[in-house]
Design a protein around this motif. Sequence first.
Motif, mmCIF file in Angstrom:
data_model
loop_
_atom_site.group_PDB
_atom_site.id
_atom_site.type_symbol
_atom_site.label_atom_id
_atom_site.label_comp_id
_atom_site.label_asym_id
_atom_site.label_seq_id
_atom_site.Cartn_x
_atom_site.Cartn_y
_atom_site.Cartn_z
ATOM 1 N N THR A 99 11.583 4.648 -17.538
ATOM 2 C CA THR A 99 11.581 5.672 -17.234
ATOM 3 C C THR A 99 11.488 4.986 -15.949
ATOM 4 N N PHE A 100 9.175 4.835 -16.070
ATOM 5 C CA PHE A 100 9.445 4.565 -14.849
ATOM 6 C C PHE A 100 10.211 2.712 -13.838
ATOM 7 N N ALA A 101 10.547 2.510 -14.146
ATOM 8 C CA ALA A 101 11.131 1.484 -13.612
ATOM 9 C C ALA A 101 12.542 1.602 -13.066
ATOM 10 N N HIS A 102 13.138 2.749 -13.662
ATOM 11 C CA HIS A 102 14.251 3.406 -13.083
ATOM 12 C C HIS A 102 13.689 4.535 -11.700
ATOM 13 N N LEU A 103 12.356 5.017 -11.664
ATOM 14 C CA LEU A 103 11.509 5.833 -10.570
ATOM 15 C C LEU A 103 11.739 4.488 -9.820
ATOM 16 N N ARG A 108 -0.320 15.634 -2.608
ATOM 17 C CA ARG A 108 -0.195 15.875 -0.647
ATOM 18 C C ARG A 108 -1.419 14.904 -0.143
ATOM 19 N N HIS A 109 -2.477 15.383 -0.798
ATOM 20 C CA HIS A 109 -3.696 15.428 0.603
ATOM 21 C C HIS A 109 -4.046 13.704 -0.165
ATOM 22 N N LEU A 110 -4.209 13.286 -1.519
ATOM 23 C CA LEU A 110 -4.053 12.005 -2.807
ATOM 24 C C LEU A 110 -3.315 11.403 -2.040
ATOM 25 N N LEU A 111 -2.202 11.060 -1.331
ATOM 26 C CA LEU A 111 -1.471 10.343 -0.673
ATOM 27 C C LEU A 111 -1.825 10.184 0.687
ATOM 28 N N THR A 112 -1.933 11.592 1.475
ATOM 29 C CA THR A 112 -2.662 11.411 3.308
ATOM 30 C C THR A 112 -3.745 10.590 2.700
ATOM 31 N N TYR A 113 -5.039 11.127 2.080
ATOM 32 C CA TYR A 113 -5.593 10.259 2.633
ATOM 33 C C TYR A 113 -6.656 9.647 1.103
ATOM 34 N N ASN A 114 -5.776 9.421 0.177
ATOM 35 C CA ASN A 114 -6.261 8.601 -0.950
ATOM 36 C C ASN A 114 -7.106 8.580 -1.582
ATOM 37 N N GLU A 115 -7.840 10.038 -1.750
ATOM 38 C CA GLU A 115 -8.608 10.666 -2.296
ATOM 39 C C GLU A 115 -8.782 12.343 -2.745
ATOM 40 N N THR A 141 0.989 -0.982 -0.146
ATOM 41 C CA THR A 141 0.067 -0.153 -0.291
ATOM 42 C C THR A 141 1.061 0.885 0.036
ATOM 43 N N THR A 142 1.831 1.275 1.045
ATOM 44 C CA THR A 142 2.596 2.633 0.809
ATOM 45 C C THR A 142 2.939 3.121 -0.144
ATOM 46 N N LEU A 143 4.295 2.348 -1.015
ATOM 47 C CA LEU A 143 4.610 1.836 -2.392
ATOM 48 C C LEU A 143 3.454 2.300 -3.502
ATOM 49 N N ARG A 144 2.421 2.218 -3.264
ATOM 50 C CA ARG A 144 1.563 2.039 -4.361
ATOM 51 C C ARG A 144 1.436 3.613 -4.566
ATOM 52 N N GLU A 145 1.080 4.290 -2.899
ATOM 53 C CA GLU A 145 0.388 5.708 -2.908
ATOM 54 C C GLU A 145 2.008 6.467 -3.359
ATOM 55 N N ARG A 146 3.126 5.745 -3.107
ATOM 56 C CA ARG A 146 4.151 6.804 -3.277
ATOM 57 C C ARG A 146 4.975 6.456 -4.457
ATOM 58 N N PHE A 147 4.447 5.939 -5.320
ATOM 59 C CA PHE A 147 4.932 5.511 -7.110
ATOM 60 C C PHE A 147 3.680 6.496 -7.559
ATOM 61 N N ARG A 148 2.115 6.422 -7.311
ATOM 62 C CA ARG A 148 1.548 7.001 -7.651
ATOM 63 C C ARG A 148 1.754 8.796 -7.445
ATOM 64 N N TYR A 149 2.151 8.494 -6.504
ATOM 65 C CA TYR A 149 2.409 10.090 -6.355
ATOM 66 C C TYR A 149 3.728 10.875 -7.024
ATOM 67 N N ARG A 150 5.160 10.203 -7.444
ATOM 68 C CA ARG A 150 5.884 9.958 -7.893
ATOM 69 C C ARG A 150 5.564 10.493 -9.317
ATOM 70 N N VAL A 151 4.593 9.291 -9.936
ATOM 71 C CA VAL A 151 4.159 9.513 -11.098
ATOM 72 C C VAL A 151 3.219 10.247 -11.956
ATOM 73 N N ALA A 199 0.462 24.455 -6.487
ATOM 74 C CA ALA A 199 -1.008 23.829 -6.256
ATOM 75 C C ALA A 199 -1.140 22.298 -6.644
ATOM 76 N N ARG A 200 -0.478 22.135 -7.763
ATOM 77 C CA ARG A 200 -0.843 20.934 -7.895
ATOM 78 C C ARG A 200 -0.463 19.689 -6.619
ATOM 79 N N SER A 201 1.020 20.261 -6.462
ATOM 80 C CA SER A 201 1.554 19.735 -4.939
ATOM 81 C C SER A 201 1.001 19.531 -3.784
ATOM 82 N N ALA A 202 0.032 20.346 -3.526
ATOM 83 C CA ALA A 202 -0.687 20.085 -2.533
ATOM 84 C C ALA A 202 -1.877 19.603 -2.416
#
Lengths: 208, 239, 194
Positions: A86-90, B80-87, A61-71, B74-77
């Motif tokens: 690129t994603f593989a290197h990420l 960040r919200h998506l990361l903490t609350y998954n919505e 779960t943690t990595l899924r959320e982190r990858f989604r954030y970075r992508v 705004a995009r970062s904020a």
Amino acid sequence: MSIMEYNGGSVIAMVGKDCVAIASDLRLGNQALGISSNFQKIFPVTDRIYVGLPGLATDVTTLRERFRYRVNMYTIKEEREIEPETFAHLVSSTLYEHRFGPYFIEPVMAGLSKTPSGGLKPFIAATDLIGCLNFAKDFVVAGTASSKLYGVAEGLWEPGLEPEDLFETISQTILNAVDRDAYSGWGCIVHVITKDKVVSRTLKGRMD
Amino acid sequence: MEAISRAGTVLGVLAKDGVVLAAEKKVTGKLLDLSGAKEGGYGGSGEKIYLLNSNIIGGVAGITSDANSLVNYARSAAQRHLLTYNEDIPVELLAQRLCDMKQGYTQYGGLRPFGVSLLYAGYDPHYQFQLYHSDPSGNYSGWKATCIGANNGTAQSLLKQEYKDDLEVKDAIGLVLRTMSKTMDSTTLGSEKLEFAVLTLDPTTKEPKAKIYRPAEIDALLESEGLAKKDEDTAKRSA
Amino acid sequence: MENLFAITGKGYVIVAADTTSARSIVKMKVDEDKIKVLSPHLLMAYSGEPGDTIQFSEYVERNIRLFQIRNTYPLGPSAAASWIRRSLAESLRSRKPYAVNLLLGGYDTNKHEPHLFWVDYLGTMTEVPFAAHGYGSYFVLSLLDRYHNPEASLEEGLATLKRCIAEVTKRVVVSPGQYKVKVVDKDGAREIEI
């Protein structure tokens, strides 16, 4: 007891003719006790890339959320979708950041990458838990059933499979491999990625 | 504030099934390289209207460099919200996040405030479709239809006259374009002077779908609304 | 030994927790409430290391409340669960991790559906139709595999819960005597006597 076997779960990815497939089981367990029969370990990254994250479930779960954030940050700043390489290197760099206190996950990636001529080329890769990349031409496996997956895939896979044949091959591989693994199973999910669509199917498996 | 009142107009109208944003571009000229806007990205030429998150689009008026940095924030904020609350971040919360930062620069000496007003058009499950406006002081408010930038007074009064409750997106598009054509300095509308975006719900997934129009799509839209600029050659020939 | 159970049904989630607080072989208290009402439509049952449980559950309770005060509306079940999971996952890689297991039952007032999340002290989270923590889980999960019905009415759900509690009381060597039961549905969270 190994941390990598605490929750159980396995993922496999295969290359076909102008397509790729990625499949996982759906079990989440606490050692021998089954908790959930619908725990997704494979996540879409873009329309053409999927990543499978077998290993310790909290880190899934943690990595899924982190990858989604970075992508997402990549997509919005670059104003284009990320390419599989690129994603593989990420993935690799995210994992290596935690070299001395790793996430207990061995990611598997499958996607179609753009070629300079405008076509699409199948891409699969896997890394270990600290991000050492392994680009393969045939198939990659990871998780508690990885040794069994190697065996069955070695026997069933052949080059140049069409999408439907690839689906059959990967489905038979994962179903039969997880039947020999106590920590994987409880149903499977298969995604076949082709140039214009992704077909996702859930497979019923043995519930023991 | 001065920069904002001179900046290109940004206009937003809230409908019951979507939100519409339009903006007037000031930086134009035939030497400007717009090849990037034709394909790739999210559409739009990236001067006035930005995708802030999958459920929110923003329109900016003011100092462009300040606006870029606010859009980035705004995009970062939102992520960040998506990361903490998954919505997805609720629209008002994103407006609050930016205003918290904007307010900070009015309170402490040494730094100047952001010279930017923004419109936020978005969707969230709490209040469905929403339209917000924020100014450089960090004030924000929700609107059914509003306008920032040059001639915003004229546009506001036009909107006040023409706005009806229970507006649908297609009516809102017409209202926005008509108001826009009346308020803009130039007499004719065209994709080189206009940015346009609509946020609706995807009929199948029920997820918010942001569409920022590409130049060709804007021209097609203006054509269908009967507001397209007359081609001078055809005008001459018919004369 | 501590037990937490939860089952979903048609438009509701039932959450049950035993009421004993024990140190070693001694029962210190038999009327402990281990189910917190985090927001009008969210319940959290917790068990684990004494001290950690209180500390962590109050931390969560106050933060969820803070969000509600700041934004006027409360976090939805899945957003709250994701935040709580993240807290545990971050704590896991800290100097002294919280050893707390949770069951989160909530009712989504936007989409009008019940949600149940199983969360352990590692930060593992999954959405399930029924869940359990503790030694009771070894008996209750298999019982619910057979008897759980997602379309059951509240009365039927409570009847199933009673079978679970009876089974645990009968078969587990050191089983707690009493349970507190709370329900959350469209009308909010409330306690139920069984």
